[in-house]
Design an enzyme around this catalytic site. Sequence first.
Site, short mmCIF file in Angstrom:
data_model
loop_
_atom_site.label_atom_id
_atom_site.label_comp_id
_atom_site.label_asym_id
_atom_site.label_seq_id
_atom_site.Cartn_x
_atom_site.Cartn_y
_atom_site.Cartn_z
N ASP A 475 5.40 12.77 -2.88
CA ASP A 475 3.96 12.97 -2.72
C ASP A 475 3.20 11.68 -3.00
O ASP A 475 2.19 11.68 -3.68
CB ASP A 475 3.47 14.10 -3.64
CG ASP A 475 2.04 14.53 -3.32
OD1 ASP A 475 1.52 14.17 -2.26
OD2 ASP A 475 1.43 15.22 -4.17
N MET A 476 3.70 10.57 -2.47
CA MET A 476 3.05 9.28 -2.65
C MET A 476 2.15 8.97 -1.46
O MET A 476 2.26 7.92 -0.82
CB MET A 476 4.09 8.19 -2.87
CG MET A 476 4.86 8.31 -4.16
SD MET A 476 3.74 8.16 -5.59
CE MET A 476 4.76 8.83 -6.91
#
Length: 794
Positions: A475-476
């Site tokens: 989830d970057m």
Amino acid sequence: MFKRPRPLAILVSAVFALSGIALGSGGIWLISLGGSWYYFLAGVGLLAIAVLVWRRDPLALWVGGAVVLVSLVWALVEVGLDWWQLLPRGDLIVILGLLLALPWVVRGLDRERPDRTRKMGWMALGGTLAVACVIGIAAFILPSNELNGQLPTRQASVVDSSVPDGDWQAYGRSNMGQRYSPLSQITPENVGKLDVAWTFHTGDVRGKGDPGETTYEVTPLKIGDTIYLCTPHDLVFALDAETGEKKWSFDPKIVQPAANDTQHLTCRGVSYDVGGRTIAPSASATTTPASPDCAQRIFLPTVDARLIALSAKTGAVCPGFGGADGTVDLWQNMPNVTAGSYYSTSPPLVTSHLIIVGGAVNDNVSTSETSGVIRAFDLDTGELVWNWDSLNPEATAPIAAGQTYSVNSPNSWSVSSYDADLGLVYIPMGNQPPDQYGGNRSANAEKFSASIVALNVETGKLAWVFQATHHDLWDMDVPAQPSLLDLTIGGAQVPALVAPTKQGEIFVLNRKTGEPLLPVTEEPVPQGAVEGDHTAPTQPLSALSFKPTPLTEASMWGITPFDQLACRIAFRSLRYEGRFTPPSTGGTIVYPGNFGTFNWGAVAVDPERQVVFAMPVYLAFTSTLVPRSNAEERVVTDPNTPAFNENFGAPYAAKMGPFLSPLQLPCQAPPWGYVAGADLTTGQIAYRHVNGTVQDLSPVPVPLKMGVPGIGGPIITKGGVAFLSGTLDYYVRGYDLATGKKLWEARLPAGGQATPMTYWSDASQRQFLLVVAGGHGSTGTEPGDSIIAYALKK
């Protein structure tokens, strides 16, 4: 001869025995995982003291002194003079030592041994306790391990002149996204005299039926003599910039989705069209004449996926934009329409003739989410001009009626930037759901996820793409608006783009070409994804990086040795090989976690000094993949709660959350938050200071400066002061931009997790600082509805 223990001895013996059993048994577990032997040995020592006290044997004092001494040496070897790290290693041992050294306890140790044994043992114990206390006091008062430098004071000649000096006309002040104001009335010398000038209450406070992430993340605009802002429920207010009095308000009467169907109630801001023209109605609005009041307009994105044009003067709907109701339906041509699963949480980008809109989709619910398409609408009529769908990037001509965009394409939920001279729009991209599994991603999904995309403003055609995280499994997303400025590098002036990322990199790119201005290298990262997936062999590393120091067992923290021991056991039990350790079915530590080193608050850049001011945050998370037996069954959530992280349609659901101790404190040692400054021309970090207290995070409201997380961004002023309100304690603070030292702070009535702004009021000839204190649902800060303006006294 054995003497029966006295009641006090029984009590003291029991305390030592219970402590010894807890540490010893946990220590055995830790040793079995390859961890430190200290806890086992300390537990054995405490149990020995318990037996000796029960037997009334003065040798207990000698063993107690030995335990204190060994604990002190071990702690200093592990963490040095770091007060917050020494605390859990020493607090219990020192307290138990003091208990053992009490005269009433010592007098009870009267077994038949030479009296000198008891006296010397008491002195030995007292001596080690004294040394431990002196070292603890020294660690507390010594300067923390900070970086204490100074930013350069150069003065470049090229600044953004697209906005009047006293205004704040877009989310980042202008479409350049600098979060820099040329105002200079407030300086390091007088910032301490700031006082509340006015306060306005919106009346919009988080309610019972709202989702957990109901947040005030808005940065208000200031145009002329008026402030414009929106609230989580999409109410719009226009306020007098000098007094804070309401000029008008608008309620879009949203159809609010059920709390389980949407992740957010968030409005980060409205957008402004400078106008200068009268808007003619479209064909669908021929019966409703356009109003001269609509020459300048405010655009509001809503939670029910509408984009509404309002008169900046009156707040009335402006017919002609999309139809007689002044509204564009953002669900048009979208696949898989589900109320609450898509809307624009961030203000759209307004150019001279277009309004460009992205949108947030529900994270990690399914693989069949709606599209993340980027669309450009005619600023006058609301007609679609182009669309850029990341899974179909060549087809930018307006989509035909009856067709739909790609399902589950990577989206842009944050704020975009724009260079009018180059004709390029810069879009920070998120990931394709689900975030933690990428085995089924297409080539385009791989290319555009977690990237910065530059599009031609006239056509929507791709100019360049720079990927910040390859094959993102953490989830970057690129979470922040890119900041645009010109830098002097190698004696030449270069158009630059500054992009902060969740993983802690600040990429400095040539915004014309996407090529790095500061070096970017590819570093090897841990391998070994779950079955059906893979990991990228390398990840990009910028020369300007705030990446965290890798965690070790010694990094684990707690208030006492017991919760610290629990965190050490958890650390050894979970998979962690450094940054970008892939998610696993056994559980992985993700550090930094998806809260991000930087998030949507972005950074502030000074185009004259050519420096950046930032709030890096360090919080570890855990990510555990749970195999799914079918596409519909819930495996990580309750049926009466939102289905986030279920990842319907993927092989795995995900359990995610912060890496916490049994006491619900971070397992990693503080500090968790800083302020920092760096030179953008060299990538050199000049300073990094611990920022914020635990006053509003601990059961006892003591303002201990531990460095707390924050969300929301900073701003910089020409006067040399930076401002920030996003920390999880309820303060707005002013800092000396040159050194990062705190100069001023003011208490807020609620969480201030929004980016402040500053403006000029001609009425009083004063510079104002405007702060929003409405709280942030996902961080648990106090909700509120306050808009607070500060200024120097008249």
